[in-house]
Design a protein around this motif. Structure first.
Motif, PDB file in Angstrom:
ATOM      1  N   GLU A 120      45.843   1.692 -11.148  1.00  0.00           N
ATOM      2  CA  GLU A 120      47.267   2.064 -10.515  1.00  0.00           C
ATOM      3  C   GLU A 120      47.063   2.444  -9.029  1.00  0.00           C
ATOM      4  N   GLU A 121      46.127   3.205  -8.872  1.00  0.00           N
ATOM      5  CA  GLU A 121      45.658   3.838  -7.507  1.00  0.00           C
ATOM      6  C   GLU A 121      45.448   2.272  -6.604  1.00  0.00           C
ATOM      7  N   SER A 122      44.776   1.593  -7.250  1.00  0.00           N
ATOM      8  CA  SER A 122      44.540   0.236  -6.348  1.00  0.00           C
ATOM      9  C   SER A 122      45.663  -0.430  -6.042  1.00  0.00           C
ATOM     10  N   ALA A 123      46.707  -0.755  -7.102  1.00  0.00           N
ATOM     11  CA  ALA A 123      47.762  -1.090  -6.801  1.00  0.00           C
ATOM     12  C   ALA A 123      48.719  -0.564  -5.942  1.00  0.00           C
ATOM     13  N   SER A 152      51.281  -9.155 -12.425  1.00  0.00           N
ATOM     14  CA  SER A 152      51.794  -7.840 -13.008  1.00  0.00           C
ATOM     15  C   SER A 152      50.936  -6.807 -13.204  1.00  0.00           C
ATOM     16  N   MET A 153      51.543  -5.677 -13.445  1.00  0.00           N
ATOM     17  CA  MET A 153      50.442  -4.690 -13.611  1.00  0.00           C
ATOM     18  C   MET A 153      49.501  -4.845 -14.994  1.00  0.00           C
ATOM     19  N   GLU A 154      49.818  -5.518 -15.990  1.00  0.00           N
ATOM     20  CA  GLU A 154      49.154  -5.964 -17.126  1.00  0.00           C
ATOM     21  C   GLU A 154      48.021  -6.803 -16.769  1.00  0.00           C
ATOM     22  N   SER A 155      48.320  -7.512 -15.926  1.00  0.00           N
ATOM     23  CA  SER A 155      47.071  -8.599 -15.554  1.00  0.00           C
ATOM     24  C   SER A 155      46.134  -7.840 -14.525  1.00  0.00           C
ATOM     25  N   ALA A 200      42.039  -7.233 -15.556  1.00  0.00           N
ATOM     26  CA  ALA A 200      41.055  -7.565 -14.694  1.00  0.00           C
ATOM     27  C   ALA A 200      40.306  -6.457 -14.419  1.00  0.00           C
ATOM     28  N   SER A 201      40.966  -5.246 -14.182  1.00  0.00           N
ATOM     29  CA  SER A 201      40.058  -3.977 -14.050  1.00  0.00           C
ATOM     30  C   SER A 201      39.394  -3.730 -15.251  1.00  0.00           C
TER      31      SER A 201
END
Length: 183
Positions: free
Chosen positions: A114-117, A131-134, A138-139
């Motif tokens: 979340e911080e990264s995005a 998407s946040m899911e992808s 990956a993370s």
């Protein structure tokens, strides 16, 4: 007349972590702070292939891209020790993991997905941001590799670039990876 403090590395320092962790920014700041050379693996690949890292990744596929990253790491560790900012997914390549583990010191800059995005202003330059899911997937896939390779883990939450660089400088001095010299 006082002598100016200068520093040298005893081995390469690899900055690893998920995209948006601040690897490139912190590496550059630390390099300026200590008068050291720094390099970004993705920028090296972009110059070599005259295209953005994301485009190169999409064109040649992940397996080939990871081979190109490992080739680049081999070149970088063949010379004098550098501060090396690695792409977020470099840990997915077995050869790159071996180079990082055997040839240098790994600083893991920890960041949540979340911080990264929220830190990445141009999502079009990054794979996995559909998407946040992808992004989380990956993370999550990379997290065990970051933890396994890390000689030190530095949480980036709420810390300024200057503070992170200063703290890492102190860690590297304490661990004997960075040595102070006088000129």
């Amino acid at each position: 007349m006082g002598s100016k403090k200068t520093y040298q590395l005893t081995r390469p320092v690899f900055f690893i972590g998920f995209m948006g962790a601040g690897k490139t920014t912190v590496t550059r700041r630390l390099a300026r702070m200590c008068g050291l050379a720094s390099v970004d693996v993705d920028r090296c690949l972009e110059r070599a292939f005259d295209m953005r890292a994301k485009e190169l990744f999409l064109r040649c596929g992940e397996e080939r891209f990871r081979d190109l990253e490992a080739d680049q790491l081999e070149e970088l560790v063949a010379g004098d020790p550098l501060l090396i900012s690695c792409g977020g997914g470099i840990v997915m390549g077995a050869r790159s993991r071996a180079i990082i583990r055997e040839r240098g010191f790994a600083v893991y800059l920890k960041v949540t997905p979340e911080e990264s995005a929220s830190r990445i202003s141009d999502h079009s330059t990054r794979p996995y941001l559909e998407s946040m899911e992808s992004f989380r997937a990956a993370s999550s896939a990379r997290l065990p590799y970051y933890a396994q390779l890390a000689d030190v883990t530095v949480d980036t939450k709420g810390a300024s670039v200057g503070k992170l660089a200063w703290d890492i400088r102190c860690i590297l001095l304490k661990r004997g990876v960075l040595c102070q010299t006088s000129k």
